[in-house]
Scaffold this active site. Structure first.
Site: not given
Ligand code: G3P
Ligand code: MG
Length: 246
Positions: A10, A37, A39, A52, A112
């Protein structure tokens, strides 16, 4: 899509290195993780960067909204020192820089698309145009996700062959309709609200289920027992040791 690895770092490996930085991706790869993952979001002048929060303050030495900062400013910011002096000098990566590194490290990725007051479709267009240009067809196709249905719909138009997932806090009541309309590959929810029945129903309908953000091995084990296909975790190195990378 090749089957997505079950352990997804993450924002990279965010307990070991500052989230969403190149150092975080390197650390995930060094720990044996196969997929990260991250952002993506736009600067004021519409450069796609890896970040993020809406605001720069928590994870950089900048201040105020990323969406109101020009790339010229963002590129000067330090995105590592807040985490620890060993990471001073880490940059907020551009999407191109991130993908170049992930390719070199042999990592798969989930991009994302962050929600951003009205620019969701624009972010999808800009980020996916760059990503399709940078990411060779021979590599496993990335998973593209967003909490924004607008962004996911735009992703379907721009990168129809790349698998899509819809992010949610609680499974939307009309998930079957959304999955059909957006031609989803996966439904990606907060593990805190997912139930075994939901996981079985979604998987039974032919979609993958992914859960975020799972940082307790016992919880991960339960979710995998329910049939969850992949988890997003802040401790990917530890999870890989327990569950394997793929
Ligand atoms: O994609 C899973 C997670 O990243 C979603 O929430 O706020 O951590 O981007 P966040
Ligand atoms: Mg995310």
């Amino acid at each position: 899509m090749e089957r997505i690895p079950r352990i997804i770092g993450h924002r990279g490996s965010p307990r070991a290195a500052p989230e969403n930085t190149l150092a975080s991706f390197r650390r995930a790869a060094a720990d044996g993780v196969k997929c990260v993952e991250f952002d993506s979001a736009l600067t004021a002048d519409r450069r796609a960067v890896i970040f993020h929060d809406d605001e720069l303050d928590r994870t950089s030495d900048g201040a105020g909204l990323l969406a109101e900062a020009t790339f010229e400013t963002v590129v000067t910011l330090d995105a590592g020192n807040w985490f620890g002096p060993a990471f001073a000098g880490e940059i907020i990566p551009t999407l191109e820089e991130a993908l170049e590194l992930l390719g070199a490290l042999g990592l798969q990725f989930n991009m994302e698309l962050k929600t951003d007051q009205g620019r969701e479709a624009e972010l999808a267009r800009i980020a996916l145009t760059i990503a399709m240009d940078c990411w060779p067809d021979a590599r496993p196709a990335p998973l593209v996700t967003s909490f924004s249905q607008t962004a996911v719909a735009a992703a379907k138009d721009i990168a129809p062959k790349w698998p899509r997932g819809l992010l949610f806090d609680r499974l939307p009541e009309d998930w079957t309709g959304l999955a059909k309309t957006l031609e989803l590959k996966s439904l990606n929810g907060s593990h805190q609200h997912l139930t075994r029945e939901q996981v079985m129903a979604v998987r039974g309908a032919g979609y993958a289920v992914m859960a975020y953000t799972v940082n307790e091995p016992a919880r991960a084990e339960l979710l995998f027992d329910w049939g969850v296909d992949a988890i997003f975790t802040d401790i990917p190195g530890e999870m890989v040791k327990i569950f394997g990378a793929s």
